[in-house]
Design a protein around this motif. Structure first.
Motif, PDB file in Angstrom:
ATOM      1  N   GLU A 283     -13.020  11.132 -23.728  1.00 12.19           N
ATOM      2  CA  GLU A 283     -11.694  11.344 -24.008  1.00 12.19           C
ATOM      3  C   GLU A 283     -11.239  12.273 -22.860  1.00 12.19           C
ATOM      4  OE1 GLU A 283      -9.652   9.799 -25.961  1.00 12.19           O
ATOM      5  OE2 GLU A 283     -11.474   8.580 -26.533  1.00 12.19           O
ATOM      6  N   ALA A 284     -11.948  13.299 -22.731  1.00 12.02           N
ATOM      7  CA  ALA A 284     -11.210  14.032 -21.742  1.00 12.02           C
ATOM      8  C   ALA A 284     -10.962  13.380 -20.321  1.00 12.02           C
ATOM      9  CB  ALA A 284     -12.073  15.385 -21.195  1.00 12.02           C
ATOM     10  N   TYR A 285     -12.048  12.597 -20.002  1.00 12.54           N
ATOM     11  CA  TYR A 285     -11.560  11.715 -18.691  1.00 12.54           C
ATOM     12  C   TYR A 285     -10.365  10.729 -18.992  1.00 12.54           C
ATOM     13  CZ  TYR A 285     -12.503   8.001 -15.358  1.00 12.54           C
ATOM     14  OH  TYR A 285     -12.170   7.127 -14.278  1.00 12.54           O
ATOM     15  N   TRP A 286     -10.386   9.966 -19.944  1.00 12.19           N
ATOM     16  CA  TRP A 286      -9.049   9.194 -20.283  1.00 12.19           C
ATOM     17  C   TRP A 286      -7.822   9.985 -20.305  1.00 12.19           C
ATOM     18  CZ3 TRP A 286      -9.906   4.644 -19.160  1.00 12.19           C
ATOM     19  CH2 TRP A 286     -11.105   4.007 -19.452  1.00 12.19           C
ATOM     20  N   HIS A 287      -7.738  10.966 -20.761  1.00 15.04           N
ATOM     21  CA  HIS A 287      -6.428  12.000 -20.969  1.00 15.04           C
ATOM     22  C   HIS A 287      -6.198  12.346 -19.491  1.00 15.04           C
ATOM     23  CE1 HIS A 287      -4.070  15.337 -22.380  1.00 15.04           C
ATOM     24  NE2 HIS A 287      -4.353  15.818 -21.317  1.00 15.04           N
ATOM     25  N   GLN A 288      -7.057  12.789 -18.656  1.00 17.08           N
ATOM     26  CA  GLN A 288      -6.790  13.271 -17.260  1.00 17.08           C
ATOM     27  C   GLN A 288      -6.433  11.950 -16.181  1.00 17.08           C
ATOM     28  OE1 GLN A 288      -6.622  16.265 -16.700  1.00 17.08           O
ATOM     29  NE2 GLN A 288      -5.776  15.833 -14.603  1.00 17.08           N
ATOM     30  N   LEU A 289      -7.199  10.766 -16.513  1.00 11.58           N
ATOM     31  CA  LEU A 289      -6.752   9.463 -15.937  1.00 11.58           C
ATOM     32  C   LEU A 289      -5.306   8.993 -16.305  1.00 11.58           C
ATOM     33  CD1 LEU A 289      -8.947   6.402 -15.615  1.00 11.58           C
ATOM     34  CD2 LEU A 289      -6.626   6.208 -16.283  1.00 11.58           C
ATOM     35  N   ARG A 290      -5.030   9.082 -17.359  1.00 10.06           N
ATOM     36  CA  ARG A 290      -3.706   8.646 -17.851  1.00 10.06           C
ATOM     37  C   ARG A 290      -2.568   9.674 -17.110  1.00 10.06           C
ATOM     38  NH1 ARG A 290      -3.905   4.626 -22.107  1.00 10.06           N
ATOM     39  NH2 ARG A 290      -1.829   5.603 -23.257  1.00 10.06           N
ATOM     40  N   LYS A 291      -2.726  11.057 -17.420  1.00  8.56           N
ATOM     41  CA  LYS A 291      -1.945  11.915 -17.067  1.00  8.56           C
ATOM     42  C   LYS A 291      -1.521  11.723 -15.723  1.00  8.56           C
ATOM     43  CE  LYS A 291      -0.856  16.920 -17.173  1.00  8.56           C
ATOM     44  NZ  LYS A 291      -1.494  18.256 -17.715  1.00  8.56           N
ATOM     45  N   SER A 292      -2.626  11.656 -14.669  1.00  9.35           N
ATOM     46  CA  SER A 292      -2.278  11.518 -13.269  1.00  9.35           C
ATOM     47  C   SER A 292      -1.622  10.068 -12.804  1.00  9.35           C
ATOM     48  CB  SER A 292      -3.907  11.427 -12.653  1.00  9.35           C
ATOM     49  OG  SER A 292      -3.648  11.304 -11.235  1.00  9.35           O
ATOM     50  N   TYR A 293      -2.080   9.036 -13.802  1.00 12.48           N
ATOM     51  CA  TYR A 293      -1.353   7.682 -13.618  1.00 12.48           C
ATOM     52  C   TYR A 293       0.191   8.001 -13.843  1.00 12.48           C
ATOM     53  CZ  TYR A 293      -0.150   2.849 -14.471  1.00 12.48           C
ATOM     54  OH  TYR A 293       0.447   1.394 -14.244  1.00 12.48           O
ATOM     55  N   TYR A 294       0.515   8.584 -14.866  1.00  9.08           N
ATOM     56  CA  TYR A 294       2.058   8.890 -15.332  1.00  9.08           C
ATOM     57  C   TYR A 294       2.752   9.721 -14.197  1.00  9.08           C
ATOM     58  CZ  TYR A 294       0.827   6.891 -19.886  1.00  9.08           C
ATOM     59  OH  TYR A 294       0.531   6.309 -21.044  1.00  9.08           O
ATOM     60  N   ALA A 295       1.808  10.690 -13.669  1.00  9.50           N
ATOM     61  CA  ALA A 295       2.437  11.655 -12.664  1.00  9.50           C
ATOM     62  C   ALA A 295       2.868  10.776 -11.238  1.00  9.50           C
ATOM     63  CB  ALA A 295       1.491  12.871 -12.406  1.00  9.50           C
ATOM     64  N   ASN A 296       1.823   9.835 -11.028  1.00  9.41           N
ATOM     65  CA  ASN A 296       2.144   9.047  -9.936  1.00  9.41           C
ATOM     66  C   ASN A 296       3.360   8.190  -9.894  1.00  9.41           C
ATOM     67  OD1 ASN A 296       0.073   6.898  -7.914  1.00  9.41           O
ATOM     68  ND2 ASN A 296       1.863   7.885  -7.421  1.00  9.41           N
ATOM     69  N   VAL A 297       3.579   7.653 -11.207  1.00 13.68           N
ATOM     70  CA  VAL A 297       4.770   6.938 -11.466  1.00 13.68           C
ATOM     71  C   VAL A 297       5.878   7.736 -11.410  1.00 13.68           C
ATOM     72  CG1 VAL A 297       5.971   5.707 -13.367  1.00 13.68           C
ATOM     73  CG2 VAL A 297       3.408   5.215 -13.078  1.00 13.68           C
ATOM     74  N   ALA A 298       5.963   9.040 -11.856  1.00 15.90           N
ATOM     75  CA  ALA A 298       7.310   9.855 -11.545  1.00 15.90           C
ATOM     76  C   ALA A 298       7.455  10.125 -10.270  1.00 15.90           C
ATOM     77  CB  ALA A 298       6.719  11.337 -12.457  1.00 15.90           C
ATOM     78  N   GLN A 299       6.511  10.383  -9.391  1.00 14.47           N
ATOM     79  CA  GLN A 299       6.694  10.655  -8.006  1.00 14.47           C
ATOM     80  C   GLN A 299       6.975   9.218  -7.368  1.00 14.47           C
ATOM     81  OE1 GLN A 299       2.920  10.804  -5.837  1.00 14.47           O
ATOM     82  NE2 GLN A 299       3.709  11.217  -3.956  1.00 14.47           N
ATOM     83  N   ILE A 300       6.580   8.172  -7.862  1.00 13.58           N
ATOM     84  CA  ILE A 300       7.253   6.945  -7.331  1.00 13.58           C
ATOM     85  C   ILE A 300       8.657   6.742  -7.629  1.00 13.58           C
ATOM     86  CG2 ILE A 300       7.173   4.496  -7.323  1.00 13.58           C
ATOM     87  CD1 ILE A 300       4.198   4.661  -7.414  1.00 13.58           C
ATOM     88  N   ASP A 301       9.164   6.944  -8.882  1.00 14.84           N
ATOM     89  CA  ASP A 301      10.485   7.238  -9.205  1.00 14.84           C
ATOM     90  C   ASP A 301      11.480   7.896  -8.325  1.00 14.84           C
ATOM     91  OD1 ASP A 301      12.507   6.485 -11.572  1.00 14.84           O
ATOM     92  OD2 ASP A 301      12.378   8.552 -11.599  1.00 14.84           O
ATOM     93  N   ASP A 302      10.754   9.127  -7.992  1.00 18.41           N
ATOM     94  CA  ASP A 302      11.690  10.100  -7.103  1.00 18.41           C
ATOM     95  C   ASP A 302      11.790   9.378  -5.666  1.00 18.41           C
ATOM     96  OD1 ASP A 302      11.928  12.052  -9.000  1.00 18.41           O
ATOM     97  OD2 ASP A 302      10.499  13.376  -7.748  1.00 18.41           O
ATOM     98  N   GLN A 303      10.911   8.476  -5.487  1.00 16.81           N
ATOM     99  CA  GLN A 303      10.974   7.902  -3.906  1.00 16.81           C
ATOM    100  C   GLN A 303      11.982   6.641  -4.149  1.00 16.81           C
ATOM    101  OE1 GLN A 303      10.142   8.942  -1.184  1.00 16.81           O
ATOM    102  NE2 GLN A 303       8.940  10.698  -2.126  1.00 16.81           N
ATOM    103  N   VAL A 304      11.746   5.963  -5.314  1.00 12.53           N
ATOM    104  CA  VAL A 304      12.841   4.728  -5.289  1.00 12.53           C
ATOM    105  C   VAL A 304      14.182   5.565  -5.441  1.00 12.53           C
ATOM    106  CG1 VAL A 304      13.547   3.229  -7.182  1.00 12.53           C
ATOM    107  CG2 VAL A 304      11.056   3.412  -6.578  1.00 12.53           C
ATOM    108  N   GLY A 305      14.552   6.599  -6.024  1.00 15.03           N
ATOM    109  CA  GLY A 305      15.731   7.288  -6.152  1.00 15.03           C
ATOM    110  C   GLY A 305      16.403   7.522  -4.897  1.00 15.03           C
ATOM    111  N   ARG A 306      15.568   7.785  -3.855  1.00 13.20           N
ATOM    112  CA  ARG A 306      16.165   8.170  -2.488  1.00 13.20           C
ATOM    113  C   ARG A 306      16.444   6.782  -1.818  1.00 13.20           C
ATOM    114  NH1 ARG A 306      11.542  11.967  -3.061  1.00 13.20           N
ATOM    115  NH2 ARG A 306      12.274  13.973  -3.468  1.00 13.20           N
ATOM    116  N   ILE A 307      15.452   6.071  -2.075  1.00 14.51           N
ATOM    117  CA  ILE A 307      15.687   4.566  -1.331  1.00 14.51           C
ATOM    118  C   ILE A 307      17.059   4.028  -1.872  1.00 14.51           C
ATOM    119  CG2 ILE A 307      14.706   2.281  -1.213  1.00 14.51           C
ATOM    120  CD1 ILE A 307      12.087   3.453  -1.273  1.00 14.51           C
ATOM    121  N   LEU A 308      17.359   4.034  -2.922  1.00 13.57           N
ATOM    122  CA  LEU A 308      18.318   3.479  -3.700  1.00 13.57           C
ATOM    123  C   LEU A 308      19.571   4.139  -3.349  1.00 13.57           C
ATOM    124  CD1 LEU A 308      17.101   2.487  -7.136  1.00 13.57           C
ATOM    125  CD2 LEU A 308      17.685   0.811  -5.337  1.00 13.57           C
TER     126      LEU A 308
END
Length: 476
Positions: A283-308
C-alpha cells in the motif's frame, strides 16, 4: 494574419481522464486545463483507438484504426508508412508549417538493444519522423527512450549533466519505476517539451498557418515528478483504488498473470513487481506511485498554461485547440498499473477538450468520439478536402449524438463497446480470452459476464460488430 486557423494539438501520454480536476480529481487542481475546459467542448465519452502508445498515436495521426493503417503494435516492426496519408502531410500541402515538440513513437522502439550503462544513437528514428512531414522537431520520444537513446532532449540533458543520474534511476529495479526526477524541475522532460513549444509559438509568424503538436511524455511511467510538485498533491482527497478480492483468481481472466505472476502478465507494472506479480506491491508503494503521478499531471498543467497563454497572445481567436491523451493508465485499480491488454475505462476512456476558433463557451457532451476523429476535425477547420479516414469532425458527431460503437485494438487485442456493454477479445502467446462487462450494473468492470446465458444475445451483437469491422478490411 492567415485566414486559416492555427492548430494547437496538446497530448499527454498515459493520462487518465479523472486525473484532471475538470473531470473530478480532488487530489490536485489542474487550473489551466480547467480553464480550457470551461471554454471548450468537454467530451466525457472520448476513446482511444488502442491501449498502446504507437497504434494510438498513429491512429490520431492518420484518422485510421490500427488495422487500417498497419501500425498496430509497440513491439513488432510495423512503423507507420510514409505512404499512408497523415496529418502532417495534409497540413503541409495546404500551406501549413508543421512542428512536433516531444514524443512521436510512430515506429517501434528497439527495446532489446537498450543497455543500462549507455545511451545509444537515435538519428535514424529522428530522420524517419521528419520524413512523415514534420518541419520542426524537438524530439523527446518518451522518458525511458530518452535515457536509452540520444534524442534531442537526451543530448541537451547530457550537456547539462543530468542524463546519467536519470538513466541510473530508470534502470534501478529497486525503485520500481517510482522516484523523484534527479535534477532541476526545468530539466524534467515535460518542462523541456513545454519550453520548446513556447519557443516555437513565440518565433512563428502569424501570417503562416501553423500545426503545432505539444506531445508530453508524462505522466507515463517512470513516475518521476520533480520533488517540488509533490507538495501540490493532497492524497487525503484521493479516491480509493477499485479493488475486488479474488477478482483474478480464475485463470481465464485476462489479467490473472499480471496480478498473480503465473508467467509474465502484459500489464506494464508486472515487469517491476517481485515474481512479476502485482499483488506483491505494498500500500505504501501504491500511495507513492499515485502521488507522483498526480504531481506530474500538475506539472504538465503548468506547462499547458504557458503554452496556451503564448498561443492566445500570438494568434488570438484564430486558433483550434485540442487537448487529449493517447490512452490512460490503471494506476492501481484492479491491483495493477500500466495499460497493456487493458480494456478497462481507466485506459480507454480518455480526456478530450476541443476549442474551435472564435468559440469560447462550455459544452459538455456524452457523445462517443475517438482519437481517429482528430484528423477529420483539423482538416475541416483548415478548409482541406476530407481524406478517407475512419473519423469525422467532432461537431458532426455532436449533431448525431455520437458514435454507436467505439473500438480499441492492438497486437492480439480487440475491444468494442456501445457504452452499455463492453466485449474484449485476446488472442496472444497461445492464449485466448473473452470478457464481457455490463457497464450499467458493473461500472467498475469487475465481473466478467461473458458466460452467463442472459448475456448471450448482447455478446453475439458485439462479436458481430467485431467481425463486421475487420471484414471491411480483409475482404475489401
Amino acid at each position: 494574419m492567415t485566414s486559416q486557423p492555427h492548430i494547437l494539438l496538446i497530448t499527454a501520454d498515459e493520462l487518465r481522464k479523472d486525473a484532471l480536476s475538470c473531470y473530478g480529481n480532488e487530489a490536485i487542481r489542474t487550473t489551466h486545463l480547467d480553464r480550457l475546459a470551461a471554454q471548450a467542448i468537454q467530451f466525457d465519452k472520448a476513446y482511444t483507438a488502442s491501449p498502446w502508445c504507437l497504434p494510438a498515436r498513429c491512429a490520431l495521426l492518420t484518422g485510421l484504426y490500427p488495422h487500417n493503417s498497419g501500425a498496430y503494435s509497440n513491439f513488432r516492426k510495423c512503423e507507420l508508412s510514409t505512404g499512408v496519408p497523415n496529418l502532417f502531410q495534409a497540413m503541409k500541402e495546404a500551406g501549413y508549417r508543421t512542428s512536433v515538440h516531444g514524443k512521436c513513437h510512430f515506429a517501434p522502439v528497439p527495446y532489446g538493444e537498450t543497455q543500462a550503462d549507455r545511451t545509444l544513437p537515435y538519428d535514424e528514428f529522428r530522420d524517419y519522423y521528419l520524413s512523415l512531414g514534420i518541419d520542426r522537431l524537438d524530439l523527446q520520444d518518451d522518458k525511458q527512450v530518452s535515457v536509452w537513446f540520444y534524442d534531442d532532449y537526451a543530448k541537451e540533458l547530457d550537456q547539462a549533466g543530468y542524463l546519467k543520474p536519470y538513466r541510473d534511476l530508470t534502470w534501478d529495479r529497486s525503485k520500481r519505476k517510482v522516484f523523484p526526477f534527479p535534477g532541476p524541475e526545468e530539466w524534467h522532460p515535460d518542462s523541456w517539451v513545454g519550453r520548446k513549444t513556447v519557443e516555437m509559438l513565440e518565433a512563428h509568424e502569424p501570417e503562416v498557418p501553423l500545426f503545432c503538436w505539444a506531445s508530453f511524455s508524462g505522466p507515463h511511467y517512470p513516475f518521476d515528478a520533480p520533488e517540488a510538485y509533490m507538495e501540490r498533491v493532497d492524497m487525503s482527497k484521493d479516491k480509493p483504488r477499485v479493488l475486488l478480492e479474488g477478482e483474478f483468481d480464475d485463470e481465464r481472466r485476462i489479467h490473472h498473470r499480471s496480478y498473480h505472476g503465473d508467467g509474465r502478465g502484459i500489464a506494464d507494472g508486472s515487469f517491476s513487481a517481485d515474481g512479476f506479480a502485482q499483488k506483491n506491491y505494498t500500500e505504501a508503494y501504491w500511495h507513492q506511485l499515485r502521488k507522483s503521478y498526480y504531481a506530474n499531471v500538475a506539472q504538465i498543467d503548468d506547462q499547458v498554461g504557458r503554452i496556451l497563454e503564448t498561443a492566445y497572445r500570438r494568434f488570438g481567436d484564430n486558433l483550434l485547440v485540442i487537448f487529449t491523451a493517447d490512452h490512460g493508465e490503471m494506476l492501481g485499480n484492479h491491483g495493477i498499473w500500466g495499460k497493456g491488454d487493458c480494456g478497462y475505462e481507466d485506459v480507454l476512456n480518455i480526456p478530450m477538450l476541443v476549442q474551435y476558433p472564435r468559440e469560447r463557451e462550455l459544452h459538455r457532451s456524452e457523445a462517443k468520439v475517438m482519437l481517429t476523429d482528430i484528423m477529420a476535425t483539423c482538416l475541416k477547420a483548415a478548409g482541406i478536402g476530407h481524406n478517407e479516414t475512419d473519423g469525422r469532425d467532432f461537431k458532426e458527431w455532436l449533431s448525431e449524438g455520437g458514435r454507436h460503437y467505439v473500438y480499441s485494438e492492438g497486437e492480439g487485442f480487440f475491444c468494442v463497446s456501445d457504452g452499455s456493454v463492453k466485449y474484449i477479445h485476446i488472442e496472444k502467446n497461445g492464449r485466448t480470452h473473452y470478457e464481457l462487462f455490463d457497464l450499467k450494473t458493473d461500472p467498475d468492470e469487475q465481473r466478467d459476464v461473458s458466460g452467463l446465458p442472459e448475456y448471450a444475445e448482447v455478446l453475439a451483437e458485439l462479436r458481430n460488430a467485431e467481425s463486421t469491422l475487420f471484414m471491411k478490411k480483409l475482404l475489401a
